[in-house]
Design a protein around this motif. Structure first.
Motif, PDB file in Angstrom:
ATOM      1  N   MET A 426     -42.065  -7.071  10.670  1.00  0.00           N
ATOM      2  CA  MET A 426     -42.104  -7.431  12.080  1.00  0.00           C
ATOM      3  C   MET A 426     -43.215  -6.688  12.815  1.00  0.00           C
ATOM      4  SD  MET A 426     -40.023  -9.812  12.204  1.00  0.00           S
ATOM      5  CE  MET A 426     -40.332 -10.129  13.943  1.00  0.00           C
ATOM      6  N   LEU A 427     -43.522  -5.483  12.372  1.00  0.00           N
ATOM      7  CA  LEU A 427     -44.641  -4.758  12.966  1.00  0.00           C
ATOM      8  C   LEU A 427     -45.949  -5.490  12.692  1.00  0.00           C
ATOM      9  CD1 LEU A 427     -45.631  -2.220  14.466  1.00  0.00           C
ATOM     10  CD2 LEU A 427     -45.825  -1.094  12.246  1.00  0.00           C
ATOM     11  N   ASN A 428     -46.097  -5.993  11.471  1.00  0.00           N
ATOM     12  CA  ASN A 428     -47.290  -6.748  11.107  1.00  0.00           C
ATOM     13  C   ASN A 428     -47.365  -8.062  11.904  1.00  0.00           C
ATOM     14  OD1 ASN A 428     -49.669  -7.050   9.475  1.00  0.00           O
ATOM     15  ND2 ASN A 428     -48.581  -8.581   8.269  1.00  0.00           N
ATOM     16  N   TYR A 429     -46.213  -8.729  12.065  1.00  0.00           N
ATOM     17  CA  TYR A 429     -46.164  -9.960  12.858  1.00  0.00           C
ATOM     18  C   TYR A 429     -46.608  -9.688  14.299  1.00  0.00           C
ATOM     19  CZ  TYR A 429     -44.091 -13.527  15.864  1.00  0.00           C
ATOM     20  OH  TYR A 429     -43.889 -14.479  16.833  1.00  0.00           O
ATOM     21  N   LEU A 430     -46.094  -8.613  14.870  1.00  0.00           N
ATOM     22  CA  LEU A 430     -46.437  -8.288  16.249  1.00  0.00           C
ATOM     23  C   LEU A 430     -47.915  -7.920  16.359  1.00  0.00           C
ATOM     24  CD1 LEU A 430     -44.884  -7.998  18.986  1.00  0.00           C
ATOM     25  CD2 LEU A 430     -45.051  -5.547  18.619  1.00  0.00           C
ATOM     26  N   ASP A 431     -48.426  -7.220  15.353  1.00  0.00           N
ATOM     27  CA  ASP A 431     -49.834  -6.834  15.365  1.00  0.00           C
ATOM     28  C   ASP A 431     -50.733  -8.068  15.367  1.00  0.00           C
ATOM     29  OD1 ASP A 431     -51.804  -4.742  15.298  1.00  0.00           O
ATOM     30  OD2 ASP A 431     -52.209  -5.300  13.215  1.00  0.00           O
ATOM     31  N   GLU A 432     -50.326  -9.083  14.621  1.00  0.00           N
ATOM     32  CA  GLU A 432     -51.111 -10.315  14.527  1.00  0.00           C
ATOM     33  C   GLU A 432     -50.997 -11.179  15.784  1.00  0.00           C
ATOM     34  OE1 GLU A 432     -49.504 -12.236  11.146  1.00  0.00           O
ATOM     35  OE2 GLU A 432     -50.508 -10.946   9.667  1.00  0.00           O
ATOM     36  N   ASN A 433     -49.871 -11.073  16.492  1.00  0.00           N
ATOM     37  CA  ASN A 433     -49.601 -11.996  17.603  1.00  0.00           C
ATOM     38  C   ASN A 433     -49.448 -11.289  18.955  1.00  0.00           C
ATOM     39  OD1 ASN A 433     -48.951 -14.767  16.112  1.00  0.00           O
ATOM     40  ND2 ASN A 433     -47.960 -13.120  14.947  1.00  0.00           N
ATOM     41  N   ASP A 435     -51.446 -10.255  21.374  1.00  0.00           N
ATOM     42  CA  ASP A 435     -52.145 -10.799  22.543  1.00  0.00           C
ATOM     43  C   ASP A 435     -51.483 -12.077  23.046  1.00  0.00           C
ATOM     44  OD1 ASP A 435     -53.910  -8.719  22.393  1.00  0.00           O
ATOM     45  OD2 ASP A 435     -55.474  -9.846  21.355  1.00  0.00           O
ATOM     46  N   ASP A 436     -51.145 -12.973  22.128  1.00  0.00           N
ATOM     47  CA  ASP A 436     -50.514 -14.238  22.532  1.00  0.00           C
ATOM     48  C   ASP A 436     -49.137 -14.000  23.144  1.00  0.00           C
ATOM     49  OD1 ASP A 436     -52.711 -15.631  21.626  1.00  0.00           O
ATOM     50  OD2 ASP A 436     -51.820 -16.109  19.666  1.00  0.00           O
ATOM     51  N   TYR A 441     -45.443 -13.976  27.767  1.00  0.00           N
ATOM     52  CA  TYR A 441     -44.246 -13.457  28.433  1.00  0.00           C
ATOM     53  C   TYR A 441     -44.560 -12.470  29.550  1.00  0.00           C
ATOM     54  CZ  TYR A 441     -42.028 -15.857  24.603  1.00  0.00           C
ATOM     55  OH  TYR A 441     -41.638 -16.834  23.714  1.00  0.00           O
ATOM     56  N   ALA A 442     -45.768 -11.909  29.552  1.00  0.00           N
ATOM     57  CA  ALA A 442     -46.274 -11.124  30.697  1.00  0.00           C
ATOM     58  C   ALA A 442     -45.211 -10.226  31.328  1.00  0.00           C
ATOM     59  CB  ALA A 442     -46.860 -12.070  31.737  1.00  0.00           C
TER      60      ALA A 442
END
Length: 534
Positions: A426-433, A435-436, A441-442
């Motif tokens: 999940m850390l890798n997923y968050l790292d990849e995504n 910015d989006d 969700y700002a």
């Protein structure tokens, strides 16, 4: 006389008043110990490692006492005290290690790293002149390099996504807070929720800030979550209890063979003396958690929801030794206001059997069914306002029993979590995504909570990575763990995007103790039914 013998004699000197008061003359036995050391030191065929000899002697003596008296080496004293002090000196980041690289999960707000511009997702690859990425650097070594005394400088080399070259930051280390309050949020328009992970020097201050915040948001009822809270300092526990009870109510008392009875009472008008209160506990709630829980139950101030707490009711006094080591010696027992002893039974010198208690609770069904708990009438006490039956003899028995949830766990789930794979994935997923997700969700958690879903495609990627780690996927086990894993995955994203309060808001949707607590507070008739005399 050697320095180590002086340490032994220092130990003996501490307890001289106790020898004088003893019915038996122990002086001969103490002299025997000193003589044995002198004989070994003076006559043994080889050189003697004095430090090791003394350490072993002290450890052996402590082992013959209760399960919580302990000897702590000089090297471990600071490590032990750090979480309870509430801060340490460092650069101020939350980080994880992914593929042999330190990744910043988030800089701590107001900390030195945030001030110089380090961002979530940054990879720290160099600390001063030491490369820490791609060289199998241990996590403990990374922490050692980043920590240091307040005011000292450290230069870190950071690899940032989209930037070709390393970025270097000169960071001045500072005091970094260790928070004992994990979460504080409004469950609905009137119910507040606070989760404490320990009782440290800063806990009372954190708790009061949370209470004030929640009351401003309309809180009328409160859930205090002490599940998994192993305790800590007693003073913040007393101070928190003081805010929940009327003036001049006993909170706890301590008493021991050489420690006269000493009672701790509430002294002031509390900030939350009225309003329904629930405290959640489980088999890992111990010590200070049990002091607070026992006081609230004895005064009929709160309903206790969950499972029987750990049963750690021994008072340890820290005694510093000349070489920087420490003995934490049990000197008294904790008792709740109505007289219950919190400490569960133990046999001196049998720490291994004592440590198996939680496993035995599971094996005899106590964590699954309240009917498996059989306590004798000799352990029965009465609460101090409504005269309800409560029990002593080890831990705090809940008013509302919630069995441990075994329906969502499988071998696949256990391996994915315990191996660290889920966290890394999940850390890798968050790292990849990142910015989006940030753009979408700002900082709007409600929007995230309502809209964000873990896709089946993402879960398939997790299964594929698990296979690479030799964690076999099984369709039956998938069916068992599917929903709970999805919640955990979403909660980990919420934690890294927003914070720990949001993490628990997601996870609590599958916490049966929490769901029952909310149900009771939303139905006052059911809540009050538990206050009838049983």
């Amino acid at each position: 006389m050697t320095y180590r013998i002086k340490i032994v004699l220092f130990l003996l000197m501490i307890y001289t008043p106790f020898w004088a008061a003893s019915k038996n003359d122990n002086t001969t036995q103490i002299q025997k110990l000193v003589n044995a050391y002198r004989i070994i030191d003076g006559l043994y065929v080889d050189d003697v490692d004095e430090a090791k000899l003394v350490e072993k002697a002290v450890q052996s003596m402590i082992k013959e006492l209760d399960p919580h008296s302990v000897y702590i080496s000089p090297e471990d004293v600071e490590k032990m005290n750090e979480p309870l002090k509430g801060n340490f000196d460092g650069i101020g980041i939350q980080f994880d290690v992914l593929f042999d690289t330190l990744i910043v999960v988030s800089p701590i707000s107001g900390g030195p790293s945030e001030k110089v511009g380090i961002l979530a997702g940054d990879r720290i690859v160099k600390v001063d002149t030491t490369i820490i990425a791609g060289v199998h650097c241990k996590r403990s070594k990374m922490m050692e390099l980043l920590k240091g005394k307040k005011g000292t400088h450290v230069t870190v080399g950071v690899k940032r996504k989209g930037v070709k070259d390393l970025i270097y930051f000169d960071i001045v280390r500072d005091k970094i807070p260790i928070f004992s309050l994990d979460a504080a949020y409004m469950v609905n328009s009137t119910i507040g929720y606070i989760k404490l992970n320990r009782f440290s020097a800063k806990t009372y201050h954190e708790f009061m800030e949370a209470i004030v915040k929640l009351k401003k948001e309309g809180m009328e009822e409160l859930i205090i979550d002490l599940q998994g809270n192993g305790g800590g300092y007693m003073q913040p526990t007393i101070e928190i209890a003081d805010q929940l009870l009327p003036k001049d109510r006993m909170i706890v008392y301590t008493e021991g063979e050489h420690s006269p009875k000493h009672a701790f009472k509430s002294h002031s008008d509390g900030i939350f003396e009225k309003g329904e209160l629930i405290i959640m506990v489980d088999e890992s709630s111990a010590s200070s958690s049990e002091i607070l829980t026992g006081a609230m139950q004895d005064w009929d101030r709160a309903l206790i929801v969950g499972r029987r707490s750990f049963g750690k009711g021994l008072v340890q006094k820290p005694i510093n030794l000349p070489d920087g080591s420490m003995i934490r010696l049990t000197t008294a027992r904790y008792h709740t206001p109505c007289g219950r002893c919190i400490q569960k039974p133990y046999e001196k010198g049998h720490k291994k059997e004592y440590s198996k208690d939680l496993q035995e609770r599971f094996e005899r069904g106590e964590l699954i069914s309240a009917d498996s708990i059989n306590l004798p009438d000799s352990l029965k006490y009465k609460t101090l306002v409504k005269g309800r039956n409560v029990y002593g003899g080890g831990g705090i028995m809940p008013d509302v029993f919630i069995p441990i949830d075994t329906t969502s766990y499988s071998s696949f789930h256990k391996k994915v979590v315990s191996s660290g794979l889920l966290r890394r994935f999940m850390l890798n997923y968050l790292d990849e995504n990142r910015d989006d997700l940030t753009d979408e969700y700002a900082d709007n958690f409600d929007q995230f909570n309502n809209k964000f879903k873990i896709s089946e495609d993402l879960f398939q990627r997790l299964i594929d990575e698990a296979a690479q780690d030799s964690i076999k996927y099984d369709s039956i086990e998938f069916a068992i763990s599917h929903d709970y894993l999805f919640i955990q995955m979403k909660a980990l994203v919420a934690r890294d995007l927003f914070g720990y309060s949001e993490y628990y808001q997601v996870m609590n949707t599958r916490n049966n103790s929490f769901l029952k607590s909310v149900e009771l507070l939303e139905n006052k008739k059911d809540y009050m039914a538990y206050y009838r005399n049983k």
